[in-house]
Design an enzyme around this catalytic site. Sequence first.
Site, PDB file in Angstrom:
ATOM      1  N   HIS A 148       8.071 -10.632  53.603  1.00 34.21           N
ATOM      2  CA  HIS A 148       6.799 -10.083  54.064  1.00 34.21           C
ATOM      3  C   HIS A 148       6.880  -8.576  53.961  1.00 34.21           C
ATOM      4  O   HIS A 148       7.881  -7.974  54.373  1.00 34.21           O
ATOM      5  CB  HIS A 148       6.503 -10.503  55.501  1.00 34.21           C
ATOM      6  CG  HIS A 148       5.083 -10.281  55.905  1.00 34.21           C
ATOM      7  ND1 HIS A 148       4.642  -9.077  56.386  1.00 34.21           N
ATOM      8  CD2 HIS A 148       3.995 -11.097  55.865  1.00 34.21           C
ATOM      9  CE1 HIS A 148       3.345  -9.168  56.642  1.00 34.21           C
ATOM     10  NE2 HIS A 148       2.930 -10.370  56.336  1.00 34.21           N
ATOM     11  N   LYS A 569      -8.829 -16.945  57.417  1.00 34.10           N
ATOM     12  CA  LYS A 569      -9.600 -15.813  56.886  1.00 34.10           C
ATOM     13  C   LYS A 569     -10.914 -16.305  56.285  1.00 34.10           C
ATOM     14  O   LYS A 569     -11.938 -15.622  56.355  1.00 34.10           O
ATOM     15  CB  LYS A 569      -8.753 -15.098  55.829  1.00 34.10           C
ATOM     16  CG  LYS A 569      -9.324 -13.804  55.310  1.00 34.10           C
ATOM     17  CD  LYS A 569      -8.292 -13.086  54.447  1.00 34.10           C
ATOM     18  CE  LYS A 569      -7.859 -13.914  53.263  1.00 34.10           C
ATOM     19  NZ  LYS A 569      -6.944 -13.199  52.351  1.00 34.10           N
TER      20      LYS A 569
END
Length: 645
Positions: A148, A569
């Site tokens: 990440h 999202k």
Amino acid sequence: MTRRGIRFEAKDEPLRADVRRLGELVGEMLAEQGGVELLERVESVRHAAIRRREGDSRADDELWPLLAGLEPAPAAELAQAFAAYFQLVNLAEKVHRIRRRRDYQQRRLAQRGSLVESATRLREAGVGPAEIGDLLASLRIEPVFTAHPSEATRRTILEKQQRIAQRLVERLDPSLTPPEERVLWARVRAEVTAAWQTEKQHQERPTVADEMEHVLFYLTDVVYPVVPMFYETLEEALAETWGDETRARPMPTILRFASWVGGDMDGNPNVDAGTLLATLERHRRLILDLYLPEARRLARRLSQSRSRVAVDPEVTGRIADYAGGFPDAMAAVPARHRQMPYRVLLSLIAARLEATGTGATGAYGDAAEFTADLRLIAASLERNRGRHAGLFRVRRLLRRAECFGFHLAALDVRQDALVHRRVVGRLLGEESWLEKSVVERQRRLRQALAEGAAPVAEPAAEDRRVLAVFAALAEGRRRFGEVALGPFIISMTEGADDVLSVLLLARWGGLTEGQRVPLDVAPLLETVADLRAAPEILGCVLDDPVYRRLLDERERLQVVMVGYYDSNKDGGLAASRWALQRAQAALAAELEGAGAELTVFHGRGGTISRGGGKAHRAIMAAPPAAVAGRLRATEQGEAIDRNFG
């Protein structure tokens, strides 16, 4: 004890004491390293922030002037100071969990969420020792470590944090003397100060290799040492719940690991065929570098002499087999050790591990040959009064070898479906490929696969990169074994054509065994619309005769990945969670109807919006048919340290 509405239970008082002492230590370090002015600024901001949190209306007027207008350098120092403090607080909390677990164990109580509590609940539900053995045999747990961009802490900082945590754990010993405790705190302070003086991230943009080293740190330095303890704890929990008869059945290998780092082309544009092979090589090198010293330590410990105790003839026979292949290693065994068969065999095993790392003559063909050697030694110790003379340590190495093999962690590969569509369309000479319907593309792909069609167009640069990936997978499979590779994950899968595209590209790239494509293909459903269409998408895939043959060849095991972040999202948290719940139930029903087994691969992140939260609650809330003893889930970036640090 309370503070403006915050109540601390007595069990957490040791944690408060640790945090208080660590805070004092950070303050002393800041004054020494950054000067009194930095310490005063940190304390002023801290106290103002506490008052603001507690509802003091005047705190804003005090806090904002302390922060507004700070130049970049002092602002960075202030941020680093608070980061140093919170890192230590997080470490203290992790150590407190150990303290609490020990407290439960000392009082012989089952801690909520522990293996003992879970076993007790199963027994109360009527599960017997024979049934628990069958359940364990079907259990598969596979954490998948991913990189990440927000988590790029250098390995040297991670190592310092581990050493601090170890010192804090050592403080749990009630027999420590005051001088010993002062030494421990001094060692903590030394690590904290050295970390302050070290850049937390590389100044350059992190490379794939940097991301890899970050993730691999947890596998080699944290997970590798404790894997045997997981099994030992599980065995103890079963024996405590059902009695020692549970020990009669060998414990299967439940836990394995996987990684995306070096294989995730959708997440990192710098990942390519070269990084795939380099990652597989790095995985193998690291795990062999862990096995080798452990085998040598075992050789020193297992000093049994044939004049004192019997040894199975298979052990001496294996020594004879290996001695001819490794004459230098045999010659290096001192004459006084030649009558210590376990020591001699483990020395030869170490030589064979070295040969495996370099590719020299005599190398192990695969990890199964290595585990067979360890089982041979374990069986001989078991039969010849060695249960308390080394068997425990041999079994620990065996557990690690069964978990990590010669690959450490299976490398998943991921690419966006749109990339494959573009490449397939060009190579098939279909200019309007992207405009065709899913059904039309599926029909054409099925025809190309049935006819063994070759590309009709000269590959463009993108095409060559994609085909090189499949060639690298073929090479990786040959050099490192099938277990070194995880599933091929297709991001943004919309239909069966996306799955068939992977099969066709694999053939063109040389990833074949006769007419077979030895690859597990995992569609990734990410949007709310795709999750709602999950049974239709998978049903179309399963109805395809080409894919059904592949599934038959892959033992009818199907991995389907579901995405949390993109679906959230796309549709919001509630809609995403409901779509995920319904998709899992529908996928399980679809696979059951096709006579196949489903593994749901959860693309979880660290935050709630990315699917974060308590894993055991998510498992208990999932449709039962979608779990069925199999758990595969990503551990992403910052969540790795929280869950495994």
